[in-house]
Design a protein around this motif. Structure first.
Motif, PDB file in Angstrom:
ATOM      1  N   ALA A  24       0.841  -1.190   0.000  1.00  0.00           N
ATOM      2  CA  ALA A  24       0.000   0.000   0.000  1.00  0.00           C
ATOM      3  C   ALA A  24       0.883   1.249   0.000  1.00  0.00           C
ATOM      4  CB  ALA A  24      -0.927  -0.022   1.210  1.00  0.00           C
ATOM      5  N   ALA A  25       0.275   2.418   0.163  1.00  0.00           N
ATOM      6  CA  ALA A  25       1.011   3.676   0.144  1.00  0.00           C
ATOM      7  C   ALA A  25       1.974   3.804   1.315  1.00  0.00           C
ATOM      8  CB  ALA A  25       0.028   4.849   0.134  1.00  0.00           C
ATOM      9  N   LEU A  26       1.762   2.994   2.338  1.00  0.00           N
ATOM     10  CA  LEU A  26       2.626   3.029   3.520  1.00  0.00           C
ATOM     11  C   LEU A  26       2.489   1.710   4.256  1.00  0.00           C
ATOM     12  CD1 LEU A  26       0.915   5.314   6.249  1.00  0.00           C
ATOM     13  CD2 LEU A  26      -0.288   4.129   4.430  1.00  0.00           C
ATOM     14  N   GLY A  27       3.412   1.479   5.191  1.00  0.00           N
ATOM     15  CA  GLY A  27       3.338   0.308   6.043  1.00  0.00           C
ATOM     16  C   GLY A  27       4.234  -0.830   5.614  1.00  0.00           C
ATOM     17  N   ALA A  28       4.874  -1.468   6.609  1.00  0.00           N
ATOM     18  CA  ALA A  28       5.692  -2.658   6.371  1.00  0.00           C
ATOM     19  C   ALA A  28       5.711  -3.493   7.636  1.00  0.00           C
ATOM     20  CB  ALA A  28       7.108  -2.286   5.968  1.00  0.00           C
ATOM     21  N   GLU A  29       5.798  -4.813   7.459  1.00  0.00           N
ATOM     22  CA  GLU A  29       5.927  -5.738   8.583  1.00  0.00           C
ATOM     23  C   GLU A  29       7.382  -6.172   8.715  1.00  0.00           C
ATOM     24  OE1 GLU A  29       4.503 -10.193  10.082  1.00  0.00           O
ATOM     25  OE2 GLU A  29       3.516  -9.278   8.335  1.00  0.00           O
ATOM     26  N   LEU A  30       7.862  -6.223   9.951  1.00  0.00           N
ATOM     27  CA  LEU A  30       9.199  -6.734  10.236  1.00  0.00           C
ATOM     28  C   LEU A  30       9.076  -8.102  10.888  1.00  0.00           C
ATOM     29  CD1 LEU A  30      10.918  -3.563  11.734  1.00  0.00           C
ATOM     30  CD2 LEU A  30      10.996  -4.385   9.380  1.00  0.00           C
ATOM     31  N   ARG A  31       9.839  -9.068  10.386  1.00  0.00           N
ATOM     32  CA  ARG A  31       9.831 -10.416  10.946  1.00  0.00           C
ATOM     33  C   ARG A  31      11.234 -10.779  11.412  1.00  0.00           C
ATOM     34  NH1 ARG A  31       6.058 -13.609   6.436  1.00  0.00           N
ATOM     35  NH2 ARG A  31       4.153 -12.386   6.832  1.00  0.00           N
ATOM     36  N   GLY A  32      11.295 -11.735  12.330  1.00  0.00           N
ATOM     37  CA  GLY A  32      12.578 -12.138  12.877  1.00  0.00           C
ATOM     38  C   GLY A  32      13.082 -11.186  13.939  1.00  0.00           C
ATOM     39  N   VAL A  33      12.140 -10.548  14.657  1.00  0.00           N
ATOM     40  CA  VAL A  33      12.487  -9.511  15.624  1.00  0.00           C
ATOM     41  C   VAL A  33      11.911  -9.860  16.989  1.00  0.00           C
ATOM     42  CG1 VAL A  33      12.231  -7.073  16.223  1.00  0.00           C
ATOM     43  CG2 VAL A  33      12.501  -7.738  13.833  1.00  0.00           C
ATOM     44  N   ASP A  34      12.728  -9.761  18.026  1.00  0.00           N
ATOM     45  CA  ASP A  34      12.271  -9.800  19.412  1.00  0.00           C
ATOM     46  C   ASP A  34      12.587  -8.430  19.995  1.00  0.00           C
ATOM     47  OD1 ASP A  34      11.771 -10.096  22.112  1.00  0.00           O
ATOM     48  OD2 ASP A  34      12.942 -11.933  22.356  1.00  0.00           O
ATOM     49  N   LEU A  35      11.561  -7.634  20.220  1.00  0.00           N
ATOM     50  CA  LEU A  35      11.763  -6.250  20.635  1.00  0.00           C
ATOM     51  C   LEU A  35      12.340  -6.126  22.038  1.00  0.00           C
ATOM     52  CD1 LEU A  35       8.518  -4.639  19.170  1.00  0.00           C
ATOM     53  CD2 LEU A  35      10.823  -4.675  18.174  1.00  0.00           C
ATOM     54  N   ARG A  36      12.387  -7.232  22.778  1.00  0.00           N
ATOM     55  CA  ARG A  36      12.995  -7.200  24.109  1.00  0.00           C
ATOM     56  C   ARG A  36      14.509  -7.331  24.044  1.00  0.00           C
ATOM     57  NH1 ARG A  36       9.835 -12.299  26.357  1.00  0.00           N
ATOM     58  NH2 ARG A  36      10.737 -12.965  24.358  1.00  0.00           N
ATOM     59  N   ASN A  37      15.029  -7.709  22.884  1.00  0.00           N
ATOM     60  CA  ASN A  37      16.453  -8.045  22.783  1.00  0.00           C
ATOM     61  C   ASN A  37      16.993  -7.595  21.434  1.00  0.00           C
ATOM     62  OD1 ASN A  37      18.970  -9.198  23.306  1.00  0.00           O
ATOM     63  ND2 ASN A  37      18.341 -11.188  22.497  1.00  0.00           N
ATOM     64  N   LEU A  38      17.262  -6.314  21.335  1.00  0.00           N
ATOM     65  CA  LEU A  38      17.750  -5.736  20.088  1.00  0.00           C
ATOM     66  C   LEU A  38      19.137  -5.160  20.288  1.00  0.00           C
ATOM     67  CD1 LEU A  38      14.615  -3.646  19.026  1.00  0.00           C
ATOM     68  CD2 LEU A  38      15.354  -5.802  17.998  1.00  0.00           C
ATOM     69  N   ASP A  39      20.052  -5.442  19.365  1.00  0.00           N
ATOM     70  CA  ASP A  39      21.324  -4.750  19.412  1.00  0.00           C
ATOM     71  C   ASP A  39      21.236  -3.486  18.553  1.00  0.00           C
ATOM     72  OD1 ASP A  39      21.626  -5.471  16.765  1.00  0.00           O
ATOM     73  OD2 ASP A  39      23.166  -6.988  17.145  1.00  0.00           O
ATOM     74  N   ALA A  40      22.303  -2.722  18.502  1.00  0.00           N
ATOM     75  CA  ALA A  40      22.284  -1.432  17.807  1.00  0.00           C
ATOM     76  C   ALA A  40      22.013  -1.597  16.315  1.00  0.00           C
ATOM     77  CB  ALA A  40      23.608  -0.702  18.027  1.00  0.00           C
ATOM     78  N   SER A  41      22.555  -2.652  15.718  1.00  0.00           N
ATOM     79  CA  SER A  41      22.358  -2.865  14.290  1.00  0.00           C
ATOM     80  C   SER A  41      20.907  -3.158  13.969  1.00  0.00           C
ATOM     81  CB  SER A  41      23.254  -4.016  13.818  1.00  0.00           C
ATOM     82  OG  SER A  41      23.008  -4.302  12.465  1.00  0.00           O
ATOM     83  N   GLN A  42      20.279  -4.007  14.785  1.00  0.00           N
ATOM     84  CA  GLN A  42      18.868  -4.313  14.573  1.00  0.00           C
ATOM     85  C   GLN A  42      17.998  -3.078  14.756  1.00  0.00           C
ATOM     86  OE1 GLN A  42      18.251  -7.730  17.270  1.00  0.00           O
ATOM     87  NE2 GLN A  42      17.503  -8.771  15.458  1.00  0.00           N
TER      88      GLN A  42
END
Length: 297
Positions: A24-42
């Motif tokens: 659509a005109a906007l929006g994207a889904e991110l997969r392979g992500v645990d928002l409790r454990n993110l490093d700087a690159s992620q």
């Protein structure tokens, strides 16, 4: 430039993040992500996706309120949620958490905004410095309804005819602070339906995003909006013409919620609205809001 299709942001420590555009005109889904454990690159990949796509969705998260606050703070300082009519915080000890819900306990609502329809709006645009972004995390969702739609104000501005762009280039708009997105009177405000005298901040109608440098239309919400310096009838007619573009589905994306969904949207270049749902069905969302750093310009 916005990305399309499937993309992979690779991290040597924790593996790939997959980005899937909504198409659509906007929006994207991110997969392979645990928002409790993110490093700087992620986190950098997430922030880049957010700038590119305006709204990002991350499914299947298991977050407590502290997790939600910690992830939100990576984007900037957080607003505190307003005090409820009961005089209490939504979550005692965690003033950053706002509960969006129709659920009551012992006759008292645990949150705000209920089960009705919420019209198109940008959050708190009636402030001199509106919030930069909002984040909503789904704890309970109704079996049907309650979907949230997002509209790209980049796309809306780009679609305007040249003669309309010239007409609005230097106009300013007053963003009404009388009513919220559900149509309810804000606490402590005297009701009025005269947009020339209602309270609210004045912002440019056409703004440049401070990070992406893209041009966008900044409408806020329709009720009691006023284009400063115009006769009221002229302001109403011009606003109606602009809002006709917002109503077009080609500039929007609708999200159907599942428990564990987290959605982050850029409050500066999007608007959003919610469908109504059966008031007997439970809906509980926890929201955080990232403070803005400057007035729209």
């Amino acid at each position: 430039m916005a990305r399309s299709g499937n993309e992979v942001a690779r991290d040597i420590n924790v593996g790939p993040i997959e980005l899937i555009s909504t198409g659509a005109a906007l929006g994207a889904e991110l997969r392979g992500v645990d928002l409790r454990n993110l490093d700087a690159s992620q986190f950098s990949a997430i922030e880049r996706a957010w700038h590119d796509h305006q709204v990002i969705l991350v499914r299947d998260q298991t977050l407590d309120d502290q997790d939600l606050i910690a992830f939100s703070r990576r984007f900037g300082e957080l607003d505190w949620a307003p005090i409820q009519e009961t005089g209490r915080r939504f979550v005692e000890g965690l003033p950053e958490i706002y509960i969006v819900s129709n659920v009551t306990v012992n006759g008292e609502p645990i949150g705000s905004l209920g089960a009705g329809e919420a019209v198109w709006h940008a959050d708190m645009s009636y402030l001199d410095v509106p919030p930069m972004a909002s984040m909503l995390y789904a704890l309970e969702v109704p079996p049907a309804g309650g979907n949230t739609s997002f509209c790209s104000m980049y796309a809306v501005y780009a679609a305007l005819p040249d003669r309309l762009k010239r007409r609005i280039a230097d106009l300013k708009i007053k963003h009404d602070g009388t009513y919220n997105s559900g149509g309810y009177l804000r606490q402590g405000v005297t009701p009025t339906d005269d947009p020339r005298t209602s309270p609210g901040a004045i912002h440019p109608l056409v703004c440049t995003h401070p990070d992406t440098r893209r041009r966008m239309l900044y409408l806020g919400r329709r009720r009691n909006a006023y284009l400063v310096g115009l006769e009221l009838a002229e302001s109403e007619a011009l606003l109606d013409e602009l809002w006709n573009f917002v109503a077009r589905p080609e500039y929007a994306w609708e999200h159907v919620w599942r428990v564990g969904d987290l959605v982050l949207w850029d409050n500066r270049c999007t608007m959003h609205r919610r469908d109504p749902f059966d008031a007997s069905a439970r809906r509980i969302m926890h929201r955080t809001q990232i403070k803005g750093s400057a007035a729209p310009a």
